[in-house]
Design a protein around this motif. Structure first.
Motif, PDB file in Angstrom:
ATOM      1  N   GLU A  46       0.826  -1.215   0.000  1.00 57.78           N
ATOM      2  CA  GLU A  46       0.000   0.000   0.000  1.00 57.78           C
ATOM      3  C   GLU A  46       0.859   1.263   0.000  1.00 57.78           C
ATOM      4  N   LYS A  50       6.804   3.249  -1.897  1.00 57.87           N
ATOM      5  CA  LYS A  50       6.778   4.619  -2.426  1.00 57.87           C
ATOM      6  C   LYS A  50       8.083   5.340  -2.079  1.00 57.87           C
ATOM      7  N   HIS A  83       4.522  -1.157  -6.346  1.00 54.35           N
ATOM      8  CA  HIS A  83       3.835   0.131  -6.544  1.00 54.35           C
ATOM      9  C   HIS A  83       4.525   1.172  -5.670  1.00 54.35           C
ATOM     10  N   ASN A 130       2.674   6.179 -12.090  1.00 55.54           N
ATOM     11  CA  ASN A 130       1.360   6.214 -11.467  1.00 55.54           C
ATOM     12  C   ASN A 130       0.718   7.583 -11.702  1.00 55.54           C
ATOM     13  N   GLU A 249      -6.974  -1.162  -8.039  1.00 57.01           N
ATOM     14  CA  GLU A 249      -7.136  -0.583  -6.700  1.00 57.01           C
ATOM     15  C   GLU A 249      -8.605  -0.417  -6.330  1.00 57.01           C
ATOM     16  N   TRP A 288      -8.211  -2.226  -3.066  1.00 52.02           N
ATOM     17  CA  TRP A 288      -7.229  -1.394  -2.348  1.00 52.02           C
ATOM     18  C   TRP A 288      -7.381  -1.641  -0.849  1.00 52.02           C
TER      19      TRP A 288
HETATM   20  C1  XIL Z   1      -2.842   5.825  -0.656  1.00 55.01           C
HETATM   21  C2  XIL Z   1      -2.699   4.986   0.602  1.00 55.01           C
HETATM   22  O1  XIL Z   1      -3.770   4.063   0.653  1.00 55.01           O
HETATM   23  C3  XIL Z   1      -2.689   5.863   1.822  1.00 55.01           C
HETATM   24  O2  XIL Z   1      -2.397   5.093   2.992  1.00 55.01           O
HETATM   25  C4  XIL Z   1      -1.666   6.973   1.655  1.00 55.01           C
HETATM   26  O3  XIL Z   1      -1.759   7.853   2.749  1.00 55.01           O
HETATM   27  C5  XIL Z   1      -1.861   7.725   0.368  1.00 55.01           C
HETATM   28  O4  XIL Z   1      -1.854   6.811  -0.707  1.00 55.01           O
HETATM   29  N1  XIL Z   1      -3.995   5.845  -5.666  1.00 55.01           N
HETATM   30  C6  XIL Z   1      -2.798   5.173  -5.504  1.00 55.01           C
HETATM   31  C7  XIL Z   1      -2.374   4.745  -4.140  1.00 55.01           C
HETATM   32  O5  XIL Z   1      -2.140   4.832  -6.494  1.00 55.01           O
HETATM   33  O6  XIL Z   1      -0.981   4.738  -3.977  1.00 55.01           O
HETATM   34  C8  XIL Z   1      -3.024   5.593  -3.056  1.00 55.01           C
HETATM   35  O7  XIL Z   1      -2.689   5.002  -1.790  1.00 55.01           O
HETATM   36  C9  XIL Z   1      -4.513   5.668  -3.265  1.00 55.01           C
HETATM   37  C10 XIL Z   1      -4.832   6.301  -4.595  1.00 55.01           C
END
Ligand code: XIL
Length: 330
Positions: A46, A50, A83, A130, A249, A288
């Protein structure tokens, strides 16, 4: 026993059922861990992959949480959908500080080489870029061809070429990983989808190693319905370009009306899974997260805000109608 994963193993072609997972509940919540490992054949980290978490200071990497997720996947026979390498959010502040275009480019390429290199052979897929599409309507008619510009240091430095370079660098670092572009708000018709399709066509034209597009599928039960047949059309359009698709997601917060919301949530999820199963180039379906217990978002559209009721398992880890409908969709 019966599970989404057991059903996915039976479809007669490689097909994965996935979820985003967070490392903290994996460490602290045995029931979460057991469900994650038994219901899903693929995991998306999740947050742990990053740049903000993996690359906190220039040249300083911290792979601890990410490696924990990779070990969990391996121990449970799950694939990792990694991701993400290039995203305008979840960036460490230092990554926005380069102002020389050459430096921005080198920083991006070094990050990709280091991170995709670290996980080489351990992850099946990468979201290389992304959310490259713009939220600004004007960018669809001006020269930017719908690409996110102001918030993207890479677009500023390289224009559209940053996407080509990112995919080529990821491919060099991990030649067997399948490489994705992941986007939201492209499940329906409209200029956002048109611009994404045109972008993918140009990438293919230029020989960029893109294997697939992830359709995030964030929905909202009280909102307008998204016709799964439109999504099917998009999957087929991409297939003609030689590009695969996945549902990457999905979540469907129910809003105020629990009865209507949960029914809609189940319908939407099962409808998308069904189409994905029927289209040979759609290779996985991921939500997600899987339980509202650790849902990433409070639903701030209801008052007072509360944990979003958006996933197939509730806050007590009990399956909802959405789970039963996903099972039945196979
Ligand atoms: C979100 C996470 O779920 C959260 O915990 C974080 O604070 C912010 O990011 N699109 C995406 C994901 O590609 O990486 C995001 O995830 C949600 C929207």
């Amino acid at each position: 026993g019966d599970s989404l994963r057991a059903r996915a193993a039976d479809v007669g072609r490689p097909f994965d059922i996935g979820t985003a997972l967070a490392e903290n509940p994996l460490l602290t919540d045995a029931r979460y861990r057991a469900l994650a490992g038994s219901q899903f054949s693929m995991l998306t980290p999740e947050n742990a992959f990053k740049p903000q978490f993996l690359h906190p200071r220039r040249g300083v990497y911290d792979f601890r949480d990410a490696d924990l997720l990779v070990r969990f996947a391996r121990a449970n026979g799950m694939k990792v959908h990694a991701h993400t390498l290039v995203w305008h959010e979840a960036l460490p502040a230092w990554m926005r500080e380069d102002d020389d275009p050459g430096e921005v480019r080198r920083t991006m390429l070094r990050h990709i080489a280091a991170v995709a290199g670290h996980f080489r052979g351990q992850v099946a897929e990468w979201d290389v870029v992304n959310e490259p599409m713009s939220d600004d309507e004007e960018s669809y008619t001006d020269g930017d061809r719908g690409l996110r510009s102001e918030q993207s240091p890479w677009f500023g430095a390289m224009g559209e070429q940053y996407i080509d370079e990112a995919f080529r660098a990821a491919h060099r670092a991990d030649p067997t990983a399948r490489l994705y572009l992941n986007e939201y708000g492209v499940e329906e018709e409209g200029e956002r989808w048109d611009a994404l399709y045109d972008l993918v066509a140009r990438l293919r034209e230029r020989g960029v190693p893109i294997d697939g597009v992830g359709f995030q599928n964030h929905e909202y039960a009280p909102g307008d319905r998204v016709d799964p047949e439109t999504f099917r059309g998009h999957v087929r359009d991409l297939a003609e370009l030689g590009v695969g698709s996945r549902v990457s997601e999905m979540d469907v917060p129910i809003g105020e009306d629990e009865e209507h919301g949960r029914r809609t949530q189940a319908d939407e999820m099962a409808g998308k899974l069904r189409v994905c199963l029927e289209e040979p180039t759609c290779t996985s379906f991921s939500t997600w997260g899987f339980t509202d217990r650790y849902g990433s978002t409070a639903d701030t559209r209801v008052y007072p805000p509360r944990p979003a009721d958006s996933l197939p398992w509730d806050v007590d880890l009990r399956p909802k109608p959405a789970y039963e409908r996903l099972l039945a969709a196979f």
